[in-house]
Design a protein around this motif. Sequence first.
Motif, PDB file in Angstrom:
ATOM      1  N   HIS A 131       0.810  -1.214   0.000  1.00  0.00           N
ATOM      2  CA  HIS A 131       0.000   0.000   0.000  1.00  0.00           C
ATOM      3  C   HIS A 131       0.848   1.271   0.000  1.00  0.00           C
ATOM      4  O   HIS A 131       0.503   2.255  -0.656  1.00  0.00           O
ATOM      5  CB  HIS A 131      -0.964   0.010   1.185  1.00  0.00           C
ATOM      6  N   PHE A 132       1.947   1.253   0.763  1.00  0.00           N
ATOM      7  CA  PHE A 132       2.759   2.460   0.894  1.00  0.00           C
ATOM      8  C   PHE A 132       4.071   2.382   0.106  1.00  0.00           C
ATOM      9  O   PHE A 132       4.904   3.277   0.213  1.00  0.00           O
ATOM     10  CB  PHE A 132       3.033   2.759   2.370  1.00  0.00           C
ATOM     11  N   HIS A 133       4.224   1.312  -0.669  1.00  0.00           N
ATOM     12  CA  HIS A 133       5.396   1.137  -1.537  1.00  0.00           C
ATOM     13  C   HIS A 133       6.708   1.271  -0.758  1.00  0.00           C
ATOM     14  O   HIS A 133       7.606   2.020  -1.152  1.00  0.00           O
ATOM     15  CB  HIS A 133       5.352   2.119  -2.715  1.00  0.00           C
ATOM     16  N   LEU A 134       6.780   0.538   0.341  1.00  0.00           N
ATOM     17  CA  LEU A 134       7.956   0.580   1.198  1.00  0.00           C
ATOM     18  C   LEU A 134       8.793  -0.686   1.009  1.00  0.00           C
ATOM     19  O   LEU A 134       8.233  -1.779   0.886  1.00  0.00           O
ATOM     20  CB  LEU A 134       7.546   0.673   2.672  1.00  0.00           C
ATOM     21  N   PRO A 135      10.108  -0.544   1.046  1.00  0.00           N
ATOM     22  CA  PRO A 135      10.950  -1.741   0.997  1.00  0.00           C
ATOM     23  C   PRO A 135      10.875  -2.502   2.327  1.00  0.00           C
ATOM     24  O   PRO A 135      10.472  -1.941   3.358  1.00  0.00           O
ATOM     25  CB  PRO A 135      12.358  -1.188   0.762  1.00  0.00           C
ATOM     26  N   THR A 136      11.279  -3.749   2.302  1.00  0.00           N
ATOM     27  CA  THR A 136      11.181  -4.621   3.471  1.00  0.00           C
ATOM     28  C   THR A 136      11.810  -4.006   4.719  1.00  0.00           C
ATOM     29  O   THR A 136      11.209  -4.041   5.799  1.00  0.00           O
ATOM     30  CB  THR A 136      11.849  -5.982   3.172  1.00  0.00           C
ATOM     31  N   GLU A 137      12.984  -3.432   4.577  1.00  0.00           N
ATOM     32  CA  GLU A 137      13.678  -2.858   5.735  1.00  0.00           C
ATOM     33  C   GLU A 137      12.876  -1.728   6.366  1.00  0.00           C
ATOM     34  O   GLU A 137      12.775  -1.628   7.600  1.00  0.00           O
ATOM     35  CB  GLU A 137      15.057  -2.344   5.308  1.00  0.00           C
ATOM     36  N   ARG A 138      12.287  -0.876   5.547  1.00  0.00           N
ATOM     37  CA  ARG A 138      11.474   0.240   6.068  1.00  0.00           C
ATOM     38  C   ARG A 138      10.200  -0.281   6.743  1.00  0.00           C
ATOM     39  O   ARG A 138       9.777   0.264   7.762  1.00  0.00           O
ATOM     40  CB  ARG A 138      11.100   1.210   4.946  1.00  0.00           C
ATOM     41  N   VAL A 139       9.616  -1.326   6.178  1.00  0.00           N
ATOM     42  CA  VAL A 139       8.426  -1.915   6.794  1.00  0.00           C
ATOM     43  C   VAL A 139       8.775  -2.480   8.167  1.00  0.00           C
ATOM     44  O   VAL A 139       8.028  -2.301   9.129  1.00  0.00           O
ATOM     45  CB  VAL A 139       7.801  -2.996   5.885  1.00  0.00           C
ATOM     46  N   GLU A 140       9.898  -3.142   8.270  1.00  0.00           N
ATOM     47  CA  GLU A 140      10.341  -3.681   9.562  1.00  0.00           C
ATOM     48  C   GLU A 140      10.495  -2.554  10.582  1.00  0.00           C
ATOM     49  O   GLU A 140      10.072  -2.685  11.733  1.00  0.00           O
ATOM     50  CB  GLU A 140      11.669  -4.437   9.410  1.00  0.00           C
ATOM     51  N   GLN A 141      11.078  -1.433  10.165  1.00  0.00           N
ATOM     52  CA  GLN A 141      11.245  -0.277  11.051  1.00  0.00           C
ATOM     53  C   GLN A 141       9.893   0.312  11.444  1.00  0.00           C
ATOM     54  O   GLN A 141       9.668   0.655  12.616  1.00  0.00           O
ATOM     55  CB  GLN A 141      12.095   0.803  10.370  1.00  0.00           C
ATOM     56  N   LEU A 142       9.005   0.428  10.469  1.00  0.00           N
ATOM     57  CA  LEU A 142       7.675   0.979  10.728  1.00  0.00           C
ATOM     58  C   LEU A 142       6.904   0.098  11.707  1.00  0.00           C
ATOM     59  O   LEU A 142       6.299   0.592  12.659  1.00  0.00           O
ATOM     60  CB  LEU A 142       6.893   1.133   9.416  1.00  0.00           C
ATOM     61  N   VAL A 143       6.932  -1.198  11.505  1.00  0.00           N
ATOM     62  CA  VAL A 143       6.224  -2.116  12.400  1.00  0.00           C
ATOM     63  C   VAL A 143       6.824  -2.058  13.806  1.00  0.00           C
ATOM     64  O   VAL A 143       6.084  -2.041  14.799  1.00  0.00           O
ATOM     65  CB  VAL A 143       6.229  -3.554  11.836  1.00  0.00           C
ATOM     66  N   ALA A 144       8.147  -1.997  13.906  1.00  0.00           N
ATOM     67  CA  ALA A 144       8.792  -1.905  15.218  1.00  0.00           C
ATOM     68  C   ALA A 144       8.361  -0.628  15.947  1.00  0.00           C
ATOM     69  O   ALA A 144       8.034  -0.663  17.148  1.00  0.00           O
ATOM     70  CB  ALA A 144      10.312  -1.959  15.064  1.00  0.00           C
ATOM     71  N   LEU A 145       8.328   0.498  15.236  1.00  0.00           N
ATOM     72  CA  LEU A 145       7.888   1.757  15.832  1.00  0.00           C
ATOM     73  C   LEU A 145       6.408   1.677  16.215  1.00  0.00           C
ATOM     74  O   LEU A 145       6.015   2.112  17.304  1.00  0.00           O
ATOM     75  CB  LEU A 145       8.131   2.914  14.860  1.00  0.00           C
ATOM     76  N   ALA A 146       5.593   1.122  15.350  1.00  0.00           N
ATOM     77  CA  ALA A 146       4.156   0.996  15.631  1.00  0.00           C
ATOM     78  C   ALA A 146       3.912   0.102  16.842  1.00  0.00           C
ATOM     79  O   ALA A 146       2.994   0.353  17.632  1.00  0.00           O
ATOM     80  CB  ALA A 146       3.421   0.463  14.407  1.00  0.00           C
ATOM     81  N   GLU A 147       4.726  -0.928  17.002  1.00  0.00           N
ATOM     82  CA  GLU A 147       4.605  -1.811  18.182  1.00  0.00           C
ATOM     83  C   GLU A 147       4.811  -1.000  19.461  1.00  0.00           C
ATOM     84  O   GLU A 147       4.059  -1.149  20.423  1.00  0.00           O
ATOM     85  CB  GLU A 147       5.638  -2.942  18.122  1.00  0.00           C
ATOM     86  N   VAL A 148       5.811  -0.135  19.448  1.00  0.00           N
ATOM     87  CA  VAL A 148       6.097   0.701  20.620  1.00  0.00           C
ATOM     88  C   VAL A 148       4.943   1.663  20.871  1.00  0.00           C
ATOM     89  O   VAL A 148       4.458   1.786  22.000  1.00  0.00           O
ATOM     90  CB  VAL A 148       7.428   1.471  20.431  1.00  0.00           C
ATOM     91  N   ARG A 149       4.492   2.357  19.824  1.00  0.00           N
ATOM     92  CA  ARG A 149       3.390   3.319  19.977  1.00  0.00           C
ATOM     93  C   ARG A 149       2.106   2.618  20.428  1.00  0.00           C
ATOM     94  O   ARG A 149       1.370   3.145  21.263  1.00  0.00           O
ATOM     95  CB  ARG A 149       3.133   4.081  18.672  1.00  0.00           C
ATOM     96  N   TYR A 150       1.841   1.452  19.882  1.00  0.00           N
ATOM     97  CA  TYR A 150       0.650   0.684  20.259  1.00  0.00           C
ATOM     98  C   TYR A 150       0.715   0.312  21.744  1.00  0.00           C
ATOM     99  O   TYR A 150      -0.269   0.440  22.466  1.00  0.00           O
ATOM    100  CB  TYR A 150       0.541  -0.561  19.375  1.00  0.00           C
ATOM    101  N   ALA A 151       1.878  -0.119  22.208  1.00  0.00           N
ATOM    102  CA  ALA A 151       2.043  -0.501  23.612  1.00  0.00           C
ATOM    103  C   ALA A 151       1.894   0.697  24.545  1.00  0.00           C
ATOM    104  O   ALA A 151       1.427   0.555  25.679  1.00  0.00           O
ATOM    105  CB  ALA A 151       3.406  -1.169  23.809  1.00  0.00           C
ATOM    106  N   GLU A 152       2.265   1.882  24.081  1.00  0.00           N
ATOM    107  CA  GLU A 152       2.184   3.103  24.893  1.00  0.00           C
ATOM    108  C   GLU A 152       0.787   3.726  24.904  1.00  0.00           C
ATOM    109  O   GLU A 152       0.471   4.522  25.782  1.00  0.00           O
ATOM    110  CB  GLU A 152       3.150   4.166  24.350  1.00  0.00           C
ATOM    111  N   ALA A 153      -0.024   3.388  23.941  1.00  0.00           N
ATOM    112  CA  ALA A 153      -1.313   4.064  23.744  1.00  0.00           C
ATOM    113  C   ALA A 153      -2.319   3.718  24.830  1.00  0.00           C
ATOM    114  O   ALA A 153      -2.393   2.583  25.295  1.00  0.00           O
ATOM    115  CB  ALA A 153      -1.889   3.706  22.388  1.00  0.00           C
ATOM    116  N   LEU A 154      -3.094   4.717  25.200  1.00  0.00           N
ATOM    117  CA  LEU A 154      -4.183   4.510  26.145  1.00  0.00           C
ATOM    118  C   LEU A 154      -5.380   3.877  25.447  1.00  0.00           C
ATOM    119  O   LEU A 154      -6.149   3.137  26.049  1.00  0.00           O
ATOM    120  CB  LEU A 154      -4.619   5.849  26.747  1.00  0.00           C
ATOM    121  N   ASP A 155      -5.530   4.193  24.168  1.00  0.00           N
ATOM    122  CA  ASP A 155      -6.704   3.791  23.408  1.00  0.00           C
ATOM    123  C   ASP A 155      -6.350   3.896  21.936  1.00  0.00           C
ATOM    124  O   ASP A 155      -5.453   4.643  21.571  1.00  0.00           O
ATOM    125  CB  ASP A 155      -7.844   4.767  23.755  1.00  0.00           C
ATOM    126  N   ASP A 156      -7.064   3.173  21.080  1.00  0.00           N
ATOM    127  CA  ASP A 156      -6.777   3.256  19.653  1.00  0.00           C
ATOM    128  C   ASP A 156      -7.339   4.536  19.017  1.00  0.00           C
ATOM    129  O   ASP A 156      -7.111   4.801  17.854  1.00  0.00           O
ATOM    130  CB  ASP A 156      -7.269   2.024  18.904  1.00  0.00           C
TER     131      ASP A 156
END
Length: 160
Positions: free
Chosen positions: A59-84
Amino acid sequence: MLERLISLLRGELQAEAAERGPFERRLVAVAALLLETMYVDRVASELEHVAVKRLLMEHFHLPTERVEQLVALAEVRYAEALDDWEFAEAVRVGFGLAERQEILTMLWEVAYADGVMAKLEDRLMKRLARQLELGEDAVELAQAAASARSGMLGGTPGEA
């Protein structure tokens, strides 16, 4: 964290426009919602992990390495979030109507990835659709497209 909770309760909390880091806030928000869809039924399968990464790449035309970074960052933000809400709000503000419908399709694809449509996943999709300000027609089209893409035509086999 306490300040964010107080702000949320007062109705003062706004979705952040910019993510501090290598990705736009709206991309992190999409990734976080995809992760929430994967985790909502408490069973995150390898098929769902693969689907999240594939969808972000496509969808966002990202290479594998960037997707891995994005997912890792999203995991952190998701864990920190009070609510979606903060992620849904960033998506609602950051994308047009057609793009939000496509993002909902992506969410449905993750829900369908393991071949089991849990009731919690279905409830999440309906709630997120409301938060993304998508009408019933858009929701039905998104669900049908995801169903067709995932090979679950004719229903939701393995519904839990």
